[in-house]
Enzyme design. Structure first.
Site, short mmCIF file in Angstrom:
data_model
loop_
_atom_site.label_atom_id
_atom_site.label_comp_id
_atom_site.label_asym_id
_atom_site.label_seq_id
_atom_site.Cartn_x
_atom_site.Cartn_y
_atom_site.Cartn_z
N GLU A 436 0.62 -0.71 0.17
CA GLU A 436 -0.01 -1.72 -0.67
C GLU A 436 0.70 -3.08 -0.68
O GLU A 436 1.23 -3.51 -1.71
CB GLU A 436 -0.14 -1.19 -2.10
CG GLU A 436 -0.91 0.11 -2.10
CD GLU A 436 -2.00 0.18 -3.12
OE1 GLU A 436 -2.79 -0.80 -3.22
OE2 GLU A 436 -2.07 1.19 -3.81
N GLU A 511 -3.30 8.99 0.09
CA GLU A 511 -3.09 9.45 -1.28
C GLU A 511 -4.43 9.98 -1.78
O GLU A 511 -5.47 9.35 -1.58
CB GLU A 511 -2.63 8.31 -2.20
CG GLU A 511 -1.23 7.82 -1.89
CD GLU A 511 -0.78 6.64 -2.74
OE1 GLU A 511 -1.28 6.47 -3.87
OE2 GLU A 511 0.06 5.87 -2.24
C1 IPT Z 1 -1.12 4.06 -5.75
C2 IPT Z 1 0.23 3.82 -5.16
O1 IPT Z 1 0.19 3.69 -3.79
C3 IPT Z 1 1.21 4.84 -5.54
O2 IPT Z 1 2.48 4.35 -5.25
C4 IPT Z 1 1.08 5.23 -6.96
O3 IPT Z 1 1.33 4.11 -7.74
C5 IPT Z 1 -0.28 5.74 -7.25
O4 IPT Z 1 -1.25 4.87 -6.85
C6 IPT Z 1 -0.50 6.00 -8.73
O5 IPT Z 1 0.33 6.96 -9.24
S1 IPT Z 1 -1.69 2.51 -6.26
C7 IPT Z 1 -3.11 2.77 -7.19
C8 IPT Z 1 -3.21 1.69 -8.19
C9 IPT Z 1 -4.29 2.87 -6.32
#
Ligand code: IPT
Length: 998
Positions: A436, A511
C-alpha cells in the site's frame, strides 16, 4: 558531534558495505551447515547493553559519547517495552506530521553501548552486522564515528576493522525513533523502536567471497537442472555439491565468475517436499554452506507453475510480533509459528510488510513454505495525509509519497537490499515491492531492476493505484507478474476479475479473510472458487497473530493484553491489531482451526451416498495421498457411532477420484452422517503419526424429526389473573407473564429452572465483523426491546394448556420491529412447546439473531448438545466443527477473545440439554437451531473492552436461537454475504422444552 543524515534521503547508508546475500562463514575445519552460533567466525553481541534514553534528539548532548550510563537494556529489544517512551499502535496513518523528509524535533533517542573483545589477526577483517534497527542509527566504535544506516527490517553491515584495537573495544549506537525512512515504514504495527534484531561481528579473510547468487535452471522436459553459482570473489573458490544426506555429487572450481553444475533427475524443492541440496563454497581460509532448492517458477496460461504444476497458495500474512519482546523474535519463536502453520495446513507466508530476519527464510526452506518476500515499504499514511478532513474512503492519495522525487532512491534501496540479501532462498517465490504505497515511476523502475537481476522469480505488488494527476508509470502488466488484490469479495473475483478483457495474469489475494475477533466466516466460499479456476492461485489470510502487548496478569489470572489506546497514545487504531488467527501467546483461535480444515489436503464430496460413492479430491500439488495420509471413517446416527472403518486411498496430487465404499452403501436411518478423517501415517517435524490433517463430514440422510410431547400425564391446573397464567402439574409449576408473553417462573421438582423471566432475544454482542451493521442494531435497540402485548389467553384442554397471544417488540420513535403470534402448549409432563410466528418490520437491518434467553442458576453447568461442535460454530464458520453429540462444561464454552464479543454459539443443533446434576432442561426443535451457553451476558460482552475485565453474570445463560447471522470478515473485508444474513421477514420460532432429572 551529531549528524543529520536521518532527514536526508540521499544519505540512506553511510560507510555500510555493499549489499550481499546472507551467509555466515566458518573456518575450514567446521561444519558450515551448523547453526551460526557454532561458527568460530561469528561473535554475537546480543545481551545487556548500557542504555540512555532521551525524549528528544535535541536533548542529546554534544559530548554524549563520554556521558556516563546508568541504565541497562537487553539487545535486541524495543525500548518502549522496557519503561522508556510508550508503545503506539497505528494502522494506516503516519505517527508523525506528514512533512517528508523531515521528522519532529521531539524525536526520541536511545543510546546503546557495550564493551566487547576481539583478537585481531593479520589478514582478517571484522564486519559488524545489525539485522534490524528501528528506525535508523549512528554507529561509533571506540568513540569514533563509523557510519549510519536505516531500513528497520534489513541488515546493515560495516567493516569496522580499522576502528578496532586488539582486546577490549567499545561500541556505541545512537538509535532514533523517527527518520525519513519512517515515511516508508507506515505498516500496520506497534510503532516501537530500538535494536530489534541480532547484532554480531563476523571475522573474514581479506581474500574472500563477497557475494554469490545461485540460479537453478530446471528443464522440466528433460528433467535436468543447471545449477549456476555466480561468485564475486578475489580468491579461488572450490564449489562442491552434496545431496541432502551429504553424499558428494559433483565438484568444480571457480574464480570470479560462474560455477555450473548439472544435476540429472534432480529432487525438486516444493513446500510439500522441501528437498535441499547442500553447496559448499570453500576458499583457502573459510567455508560457506548454502542449502539449495531446485525448483522452477513460471507463468503459463495465466497460472503460476511451480515445477510445472499450477499450485495453490494456502497462505497467511505474518508479522514479527511477540507479546513480551515486541518486534524481537527469536529463532524458537519463528519455529513455533512455522510448526503451528504446518499443523494447520498452511503452505505459504507473506512477510507482511517487511523482510523477516534471514534465518526465518532458511526455516521456510527447510520446513517447506512458499514465501512472498516483501520489501520494507509501506506509505499508507499518504491517504490520510492527502486529505484535510474525513477522506470518505477516497484512496486517490495513496501514491503521494511514492511520487516524490527524493523517495525514488529509498524505494529502490529497500527493494535492492531485500533481493540481494535473499536471492538464494528457494522458499522465496515472489518479490513483493511492499504494501500500500501506490504505484509510481519509482516502483516501475524497481520492478524492472528486479527482473534484470533475478528473472527466476515473480514480481508481486498489490498497490497498483497511481496518484491522480501524477506522471503515469508504465502499464503495470509489463512489470507485475500477478494481479494481487486485498479483501475482494468472491463475487467480484468471479464476475469482474475473471471476465476482464485483456487480463491474462494469475490472481492472488495477498490479504483476505480478515481474522479480527470472532472470524473469519468466509474462508470456504473463497476456496470453492479457487479450486474451480487454476488462474486463482490462492490467498493469504490477514493475519497470523494478535498483536497484544503483555501487561502482566489481572487479578483473575488472565493476561492483560494491551491494544491501541491502552498506552494513552495521542493517535491510535484501537483493537485493529487484535486480528490474528492465534492469540498473542500463540494459542489458536477457532479461526485457525477453520483455516486448517478449509486448507485440508483432501476433500470429499458425496456423489451417490446410497451406493457409497464418494469423490476424493487430493488438493496437494505434489503429494500422492497415501504417501502421507490414511483415512478412517465413522458413521453416526443421531450422533451415535454405528459404523467405523478404514480406507486405503490412492489419489494422485491435484486429482479427483470416485471411490465406492461398499460398507457405506444402502445405509438407512435418520440424521445419518459419515465423517472421513485423514491422519498422518508417519511422524513429521511438526506432528506425530496419527495427527489429524483434516476431515469431511457428509450427510447421508437428514433428520426429519417430529417432536411429539409426552401427553401421558394429565394432571394440570390452570389459574389465571390479569397478569399471570399459573400452570401446575405433578412435578412442576410455571407462571406465564401475560405482559411479557413469556414464562416468568418455571419450577420443576422444586428446582427453579429459570432465575429471571425468560426473554425474547434479538441481539448479540457485536463481533468485530459486525462493524458495518451494529449501529443499525443499536439504532433499533435490538438489545433492549420494549414489549407490547395485545392479547394473551389461556385455555385448558384434555391433554394440555394452550396459551395464545399477540405481541410486539420495538423501541421509541419507530414502528415496532417484531410482531409475534404466540402458541404455547404446556403438557402434564412439564413439557412446553413454544411456538411463535415472527414478522419483522420493513426497513430493518439484517438481524444478529432471534430466539429466547434463559437465565438459569449457575449450578446448571453441564451442557450436552447434538449439533456442530465441539468448538464454536456459525452458519458460515463451521468447517472446523462437525455434527455430533458433545458434552461440555459451561465454563469451557467461552472463546475468550481479547476484545469481548459474541462467541461460543453452536450451529445446526437438534437438541441442547443443560443440567446441574439434579434437574435438567432439554431444548429441541424440529428445525436445526443455534444455542449459546455462557456464564457471561451479552451486555457484559458488548460493554467491556478487554477479556480480563469481564465479570461473570452469576447465571448460566442459555440462548436458543431460531437463527444467528453469519460471521463473515467485514472488519476489513467485504460485507457479509447475503446468504449468511439473517434477514427473513417472517419465520417460526419453535422449541420444545422438556424438564427432567438428568
Ligand atoms: C490492510 C493492510 O495492508 C494491512 O497491513 C492491515 O492493515 C489490514 O489491512 C487491516 O488489518 S489495509 C486495509 C485498510 C485495506
Amino acid at each position: 558531534m551529531k549528524y543529520f543524515f536521518h532527514e536526508d534521503t540521499d544519505k540512506l547508508h553511510v560507510n555500510t558495505e555493499p549489499n550481499r546475500n546472507y551467509f555466515i562463514p566458518f573456518s575450514n575445519t567446521l561444519d558450515p551447515f551448523a547453526d551460526r552460533e557454532n561458527s568460530d567466525r561469528f561473535l554475537l553481541l546480543n545481551g545487556n547493553w548500557n542504555f540512555r534514553y532521551y525524549s528528544s534528539f535535541l536533548d542529546v548532548e554534544e559530548e554524549f559519547l563520554t556521558t556516563e550510563y546508568k541504565d541497562m537494556i537487553p539487545v535486541p529489544s524495543n525500548w518502549q517495552l522496557h519503561g522508556y517512551d510508550n508503545p503506539m499502535y497505528l494502522n494506516i496513518r503516519y505517527p508523525i506530521p506528514y512533512n517528508p523528509p523531515y521528522v519532529p524535533d521531539e524525536n526520541p533517542v536511545g543510546i546503546y553501548n557495550r564493551i566487547f573483545s576481539v583478537s585481531l589477526t593479520e589478514g582478517y577483517e571484522q564486519f559488524l552486522n545489525f539485522e534490524g534497527v528501528d528506525s535508523c542509527f549512528y554507529l561509533y566504535i571506540n568513540d569514533t564515528f563509523v557510519g549510519y544506516s536505516q531500513v528497520s527490517h534489513m541488515t546493515s553491515e560495516f567493516n569496522i576493522t580499522k576502528y578496532l584495537t586488539d582486546g577490549e573495544n567499545s561500541i556505541t549506537v545512537m538509535v532514533l525513533k523517527w527518520c525519513d525512512g519512517t515515511y516508508l515504514e507506515c505498516q500496520d504495527k506497534w510503532r516501537m523502536s530500538g535494536i530489534i534484531r541480532d547484532v554480531y561481528i563476523i571475522t573474514r579473510p581479506r581474500k574472500r567471497i563477497s557475494s554469490y547468487q545461485v540460479i537453478t535452471a530446471y528443464d522440466t522436459v528433460k528433467n535436468r537442472v543447471n545449477l549456476e553459482v555466480t561468485v564475486k570473489t578475489n580468491t579461488p573458490v572450490k564449489a562442491v555439491l552434496y545431496d541432502r544426506e551429504g553424499r558428494e555429487l559433483t565438484e568444480t572450481s571457480v574464480n570470479e565468475g560462474k560455477a555450473v553444475f548439472e544435476i540429472a533427475s534432480p529432487r525438486c524443492w516444493s513446500a510439500e517436499k522441501p528437498y535441499l541440496y547442500k553447496l559448499v563454497l570453500k576458499t583457502q581460509e573459510e567455508t560457506i554452506g548454502e542449502k539449495i532448492g531446485v525448483r522452477d517458477i513460471r507463468l503459463e496460461q495465466g497460472c503460476v507453475l511451480i515445477n510445472g504444476t499450477a499450485v495453490k497458495f494456502k497462505g497467511v500474512n505474518r508479522h514479527d510480533s511477540n507479546p513480551v519482546t515486541g518486534a524481537y523474535i527469536t529463532k524458537e519463536n519463528m519455529l513455533e509459528d512455522l510448526l503451528l502453520m504446518k499443523q494447520h495446513n498452511i503452505n505459504a507466508i507473506r512477510t507482511s510488510h517487511y523482510p523477516n530476519a534471514p534465518v526465518f527464510l532458511q526455516l521456510c526452506d527447510e520446513l517447506g513454505f512458499y514465501v512472498i518476500d516483501e520489501a520494507d515499504i509501506e506509505a499508507h499514511g499518504s491517504v490520510e495525509a492527502s486529505h484535510t478532513t474525513d477522506n470518505n474512503g477516497d484512496y486517490s492519495g495513496i501514491a503521494l509519497l511514492a511520487n516524490r522525487k527524493e523517495f525514488e532512491k529509498p524505494i529502490f534501496d529497500r527493494i535492492d537490499l531485500m533481493i540481494s540479501r535473499d536471492w538464494n532462498r528457494p522458499s522465496v517465490i515472489f518479490w513483493s515491492m511492499g504494501n500500500e504505497s501506490g504505484y509510481s515511476k519509482a516502483f516501475e523502475k524497481a520492478a524492472r531492476y528486479i527482473k534484470s537481476v533475478d528473472s527466476t522469480r515473480l514480481v508481486h505488488y498489490q498497490s497498483m493505484h497511481e496518484l491522480e494527476g501524477s506522471e503515469k508509470a508504465a502499464d503495470n502488466e509489463e512489470t507485475l507478474d500477478v494481479v494481487s488484490t486485498m479483501y475482494s469479495a468472491p463475487d467480484w473475483i468471479e464476475k469482474e476479475f475473471l471476465t476482464k478483457a485483456g487480463e491474462k495474469r494469475p490472481f492472488i489475494l495477498c490479504e483476505y479473510c480478515h481474522s479480527m475477533g470472532n472470524g473469519p466466516g468466509d474462508l470456504e466460499e473463497y476456496w470453492k472458487l479457487f479450486y474451480a479456476h487454476d488462474r486463482l492461485c490462492g490467498g493469504f489470510v490477514w493475519e497470523w497473530c494478535d498483536h497484544g502487548v503483555d501487561m502482566g496478569k489481572a487479578d483473575n489470572g488472565k493476561t492483560k493484553y494491551a491494544y491501541g489506546g491502552d498506552h494513552n497514545e495521542p493517535l491510535h487504531d484501537g483493537n485493529f491489531c487484535i486480528d490474528g488467527l492465534v492469540y498473542p501467546d500463540r494459542r489458536p483461535h477457532t479461526g485457525l482451526m477453520e483455516v486448517k480444515n478449509v486448507y485440508r489436503p483432501i476433500r470429499v464430496n458425496p456423489i451417490f451416498t446410497q451406493k457409497g460413492v464418494y469423490e476424493f479430491f487430493n488438493t496437494n500439488d505434489f503429494t500422492e495421498l497415501s504417501e502421507n495420509l490414511t483415512c478412517r471413517y465413522e458413521v453416526t446416527e443421531k450422533g451415535k457411532v454405528i459404523l467405523i472403518g478404514t480406507l486405503e486411498l490412492h489419489v494422485p496430487a491435484k486429482t479427483k477420484k470416485l471411490i465406492t465404499i461398499p460398507e457405506l452403501a444402502g445405509l438407512t436411518g435418520e440424521s445419518l452422517y459419515v465423517r472421513f478423517i485423514f491422519t498422518q501415517i508417519k511422524d513429521t517435524v511438526w506432528s506425530k503419526a496419527g495427527f489429524e490433517a483434516g476431515f469431511d463430514q457428509i450427510a447421508i440422510s437428514e433428520s426429519k424429526r417430529k417432536l411429539i410431547p409426552d401427553k401421558s400425564e394429565n394432571a394440570l391446573d390452570l389459574n389465571e389473573d390479569d397478569r399471570w397464567i399459573k400452570i401446575s402439574g405433578n412435578r412442576f409449576h410455571y407462571c406465564f407473564d401475560k405482559r411479557r408473553g413469556l414464562f416468568g417462573e418455571m419450577v420443576y421438582d422444586n428446582i427453579k429452572l429459570i432465575e429471571k423471566p425468560m426473554e425474547f432475544n434479538a441481539f448479540r454482542a457485536p463481533t468485530d465483523n459486525d462493524c458495518a451493521v451494529k449501529n443499525d442494531w443499536y439504532k433499533f435497540h435490538l438489545n433492549e426491546l420494549i414489549t407490547k402485548v395485545y392479547a394473551m389467553d389461556a385455555r385448558k384442554t384434555e391433554n394440555y394448556i394452550e396459551i395464545t397471544g399477540h405481541a410486539a417488540l420495538g423501541w421509541y420513535a419507530y414502528h415496532n420491529t417484531f410482531e409475534l403470534f404466540l402458541h404455547i402448549y404446556v403438557y402434564g409432563s412439564g413439557q412446553v412447546k413454544f411456538e411463535s410466528q415472527v414478522k419483522v418490520a420493513d426497513k430493518r437491518p439484517y438481524l444478529p439473531r432471534f430466539g429466547l434467553r434463559l437465565f438459569m442458576d449457575s449450578s446448571f453447568s453441564k451442557v450436552e448438545y447434538y449439533g456442530y461442535g465441539n468448538m464454536e460454530s456459525y452458519v458460515d464458520k463451521h468447517r472446523a466443527s462437525y455434527k455430533g453429540i458433545f458434552m461440555d462444561h459451561i465454563s469451557e464454552m467461552q472463546e475468550d477473545y481479547i476484545k469481548p464479543q459474541e462467541n461460543g454459539s453452536h450451529y445446526g443443533c437438534e437438541y441442547v440439554k443443560i443440567g446441574n446434576g439434579k434437574a435438567a432442561l432439554r431444548v429441541e426443535s424440529e428445525a436445526d437451531f443455534s444455542f449459546n451457553a455462557s456464564e457471561y451476558s451479552q451486555e457484559e460482552l458488548a460493554l467491556k473492552a478487554h477479556n480480563y475485565e469481564l465479570e461473570k453474570s452469576g447465571f448460566s445463560i442459555l440462548c436458543v436461537d431460531y437463527k444467528q447471522s453469519g460471521i463473515g470478515s467485514t472488519s476489513c473485508g467485504p460485507q457479509l454475504a447475503e446468504v449468511y444474513r439473517f434477514q427473513e421477514k417472517e419465520f417460526n420460532l419453535s422449541f420444545l422444552f422438556s424438564p427432567g432429572n438428568s
